[in-house]
Design an enzyme around this catalytic site. Sequence first.
Site, mmCIF file in Angstrom:
data_model
loop_
_atom_site.group_PDB
_atom_site.id
_atom_site.type_symbol
_atom_site.label_atom_id
_atom_site.label_comp_id
_atom_site.label_asym_id
_atom_site.label_seq_id
_atom_site.Cartn_x
_atom_site.Cartn_y
_atom_site.Cartn_z
ATOM 1 N NE ARG A 194 5.094 -11.380 1.571
ATOM 2 C CZ ARG A 194 5.896 -10.931 0.612
ATOM 3 N NH1 ARG A 194 5.428 -10.160 -0.355
ATOM 4 N NH2 ARG A 194 7.181 -11.233 0.615
ATOM 5 C CG HIS A 252 -3.540 -14.564 7.414
ATOM 6 N ND1 HIS A 252 -2.428 -15.298 7.775
ATOM 7 C CD2 HIS A 252 -4.130 -15.223 6.381
ATOM 8 C CE1 HIS A 252 -2.347 -16.359 6.976
ATOM 9 N NE2 HIS A 252 -3.353 -16.342 6.139
ATOM 10 N N PRO A 284 0.831 -1.203 0.000
ATOM 11 C CG PRO A 284 -0.824 -1.594 1.581
ATOM 12 C CD PRO A 284 0.505 -2.102 1.110
ATOM 13 C CD GLU A 285 3.087 2.714 -4.379
ATOM 14 O OE1 GLU A 285 3.075 3.849 -4.883
ATOM 15 O OE2 GLU A 285 3.486 1.714 -5.007
#
Length: 272
Positions: free
Chosen positions: A109, A90, A2-3
């Site tokens: 992750r 998660h 994500p930016e």
Amino acid sequence: MPELPEVEVTKRGIENYLTGHAITEVYFDNKSLREPFSPDLMNLEGSKVKSVTRRAKYIVIETNKGYLLIHLGMTGHLRVLPKDSPLANHDHFYLSTDDDKSIIYNDIRRFGMVLYYPLTSSPYDNFPLKELGPEPFSSEFNVEYLLLKLSKLKKSIKQAIMDNAIVVGIGNIYASEILFRCRINPKRIANSITKSEAQAIIENARKILSESIEKGGTTIRDFSGADGKLGYFVQNLYVYGHEGEQCKVCGTKIEKIVQGQRSTFYCPCCQK
């Protein structure tokens, strides 16, 4: 990863559910993210949220009992669900509020961060926020500033505008798109950029980032907003991810190179 637009979309998606509300419960599991969860996070129980802001790719939640700093890492995202909703795979952290909502952090992750700062130690005065460059929408990010920073650099202009010490929030996707709209070859040395080119970089950075925010960000693989919706700015990408396809402007095949271990996409005809 994500930016800036994706983090801004996330921030906007959770702020109305947090600002002015009390945090009634804090939960985290025993699986470490980039850094382990601190037991001090429990200090946020019973606190009242004063504000939710964004700095670079970080979300800052300020309460009357301390601060929460969240970075989404590579695959992290936040979503808002009714309190006591069952956790999914998660889901590593959540806050519940007096409005019977839970803000849940999910990260496959586990490269993200959820950090607590006491009131006596604002995250803005500490690493990692303290070392960051200006926001792309701020007045500090101007032609004179950018030219001064670039004049000292012998690395590529693509790598330079991705450097958070120069300007924050421009990641790999948007760097490729910004340089395409500027018609600047990503292999150009940063200190060769002219004043007019620097102005074009600033203007196109602001324009592209704003467009992406309006469209909910860019979903390539994992990103979704707090409401679960995917970002659809991906439909507006000219070069990123289009290796071997015809340029939408001139018809030349888009090429892919590697710079600083990151993929760069560009048109060799439009960007000379």
